[in-house]
Design an enzyme around this catalytic site. Structure first.
Site, PDB file in Angstrom:
ATOM      1  N   HIS A 154      43.338 -86.711  31.580  1.00  0.00           N
ATOM      2  CA  HIS A 154      44.698 -87.173  31.861  1.00  0.00           C
ATOM      3  C   HIS A 154      45.677 -86.024  32.053  1.00  0.00           C
ATOM      4  O   HIS A 154      45.587 -84.978  31.413  1.00  0.00           O
ATOM      5  CB  HIS A 154      45.201 -88.119  30.758  1.00  0.00           C
ATOM      6  CG  HIS A 154      45.228 -87.523  29.388  1.00  0.00           C
ATOM      7  ND1 HIS A 154      45.541 -88.257  28.272  1.00  0.00           N
ATOM      8  CD2 HIS A 154      44.987 -86.276  28.921  1.00  0.00           C
ATOM      9  CE1 HIS A 154      45.495 -87.484  27.201  1.00  0.00           C
ATOM     10  NE2 HIS A 154      45.155 -86.285  27.574  1.00  0.00           N
ATOM     11  N   ASN A 155      46.601 -86.250  32.985  1.00  0.00           N
ATOM     12  CA  ASN A 155      47.682 -85.318  33.304  1.00  0.00           C
ATOM     13  C   ASN A 155      47.209 -83.976  33.869  1.00  0.00           C
ATOM     14  O   ASN A 155      47.978 -83.022  33.956  1.00  0.00           O
ATOM     15  CB  ASN A 155      48.568 -85.061  32.081  1.00  0.00           C
ATOM     16  CG  ASN A 155      49.351 -86.293  31.671  1.00  0.00           C
ATOM     17  OD1 ASN A 155      48.902 -87.052  30.819  1.00  0.00           O
ATOM     18  ND2 ASN A 155      50.491 -86.516  32.286  1.00  0.00           N
TER      19      ASN A 155
END
Length: 346
Positions: free
Chosen positions: A240-241
């Site tokens: 994620h991210n």
């Protein structure tokens, strides 16, 4: 369909040595060549095969020096591997494309499909999904609500794309890949872990290819971003991210932990791993199984765990092999030193 050496040479701007009228209808590795096939030679390790290959045409680099005559017609080009790629792309584009919606597919009435799309049996397309022209959605693909997919995308069977993802044009996603699953976010408490909802999304740029069974997780907030031209091999994990810069390539089993930023034109070997919240500069090369615990400046090559420059790594490896012998020598020296100390005290 047959193509002559002249037609091929004209297409890739090559120079013919041999029969310009000889034709081929298929491709083959140089060591497995047969009459009517085209092969290529770019790696010097395979040069010996060119003298006995049965392939009708062989693409070779312009600077190849032959030690004896060959039976095949040669087409000399600046880069044989690049020229082969162009021919394979042409060949692939000529293959028939599926069109139409299989009656066993489910498409939400709220979804929008472009022209000339194919949707295979048991595919699921949810509410407010938008898919561009010429998309190929193969059987058992799942595309959840709110996702947008650009034109000329190719999505192979059993791909799962979660809600609200954005996928660009000319994207290929191979079987089993999962786009937009929750990022790995948990907060410890006295009784275990509280899940941190992952309310972001995934954004994939144009001309990206994602290998089989790879995973690109949705962000906690904002978006996990894979910029245009990125090529991801099988079994790669992008957390994620994470943000991946343009034209970066990753071999199988690479793992990138959350919130890491990777620059453009990087190359990561198989099983390379990068810790979270790191910044990897442009044109970074990581060798296979490299372990990167933090930031890396661009324009350098690193190997090993923790990853270091190749020259230092190989020197360290040479010393590592000698450690048992060095340890014995050190122990012997310590014994001699202890004996000397005793004698001095006496």
């Amino acid at each position: 369909m047959n193509f002559s050496a002249k037609q091929i040479a004209d297409f890739i701007q090559g120079r013919i040595e041999g029969d310009e009228n000889i034709t081929v209808h298929s491709f083959a590795k140089i060591e497995e060549g047969k009459q009517g096939t085209l092969s290529f030679l770019s790696n010097p390790k395979y040069t010996h095969y060119i003298y006995d290959t049965q392939s009708s045409i062989v693409l070779v680099n312009e600077d190849l020096i032959l030690e004896k005559p060959v039976g095949a017609t040669l087409i000399r080009v600046r880069n044989a591997y690049e020229s082969l790629a162009k021919l394979l792309q042409l060949y692939n584009s000529m293959q028939p494309r599926k069109t139409g919606i299989d009656p066993l597919a489910f498409i939400s009435p709220k979804a929008k499909l472009g022209n000339n799309c194919y949707v295979g049996a048991f595919a699921y397309i949810g509410d407010d999904v938008e898919i561009g022209d010429n998309a190929q959605i193969h059987p058992q693909v799942v595309i959840y609500d709110g996702t947008t997919i650009g034109k000329d995308c190719l999505i192979y069977p059993n791909v799962s794309i979660y809600h609200n993802c954005q996928i660009g044009n000319f994207v290929t996603i191979h079987s089993g890949a999962v786009i937009g699953a929750d990022g790995f976010g948990f907060a410890p408490n006295a009784e275990g872990y509280d899940k941190i909802p992952q309310v972001g999304t995934v954004t994939i740029g144009d001309n990206v290819e994602i290998g089989a069974n790879s995973c690109i997780d949705r962000s906690t907030m904002g978006s996990t971003i894979v910029h245009k031209g990125v090529k991801v091999d099988n079994l790669v994990q992008i957390a994620h991210n994470v943000e991946i810069g343009e034209n970066t390539v990753m071999s199988a089993q690479v793992g990138i932990a959350g919130s890491t930023k990777v620059g453009a034109w990087c190359m990561f070997g198989g099983q390379a791993g990068i810790a979270g919240h790191a910044h990897i500069g442009d044109k970074t090369f990581l060798g296979a199984q490299a372990g990167v615990p933090g930031n890396v400046k661009g324009n350098q090559s690193l190997i090993g765990t923790p990853a270091i420059e190749p020259k230092s790594f190989f020197k360290s490896t040479a010393i590592f092999k000698k450690l048992p012998e060095m340890y014995k020598q050190l122990s012997d020296m310590q014994k001699e030193l202890d004996e000397l100390k005793k004698k001095i005290k006496e």
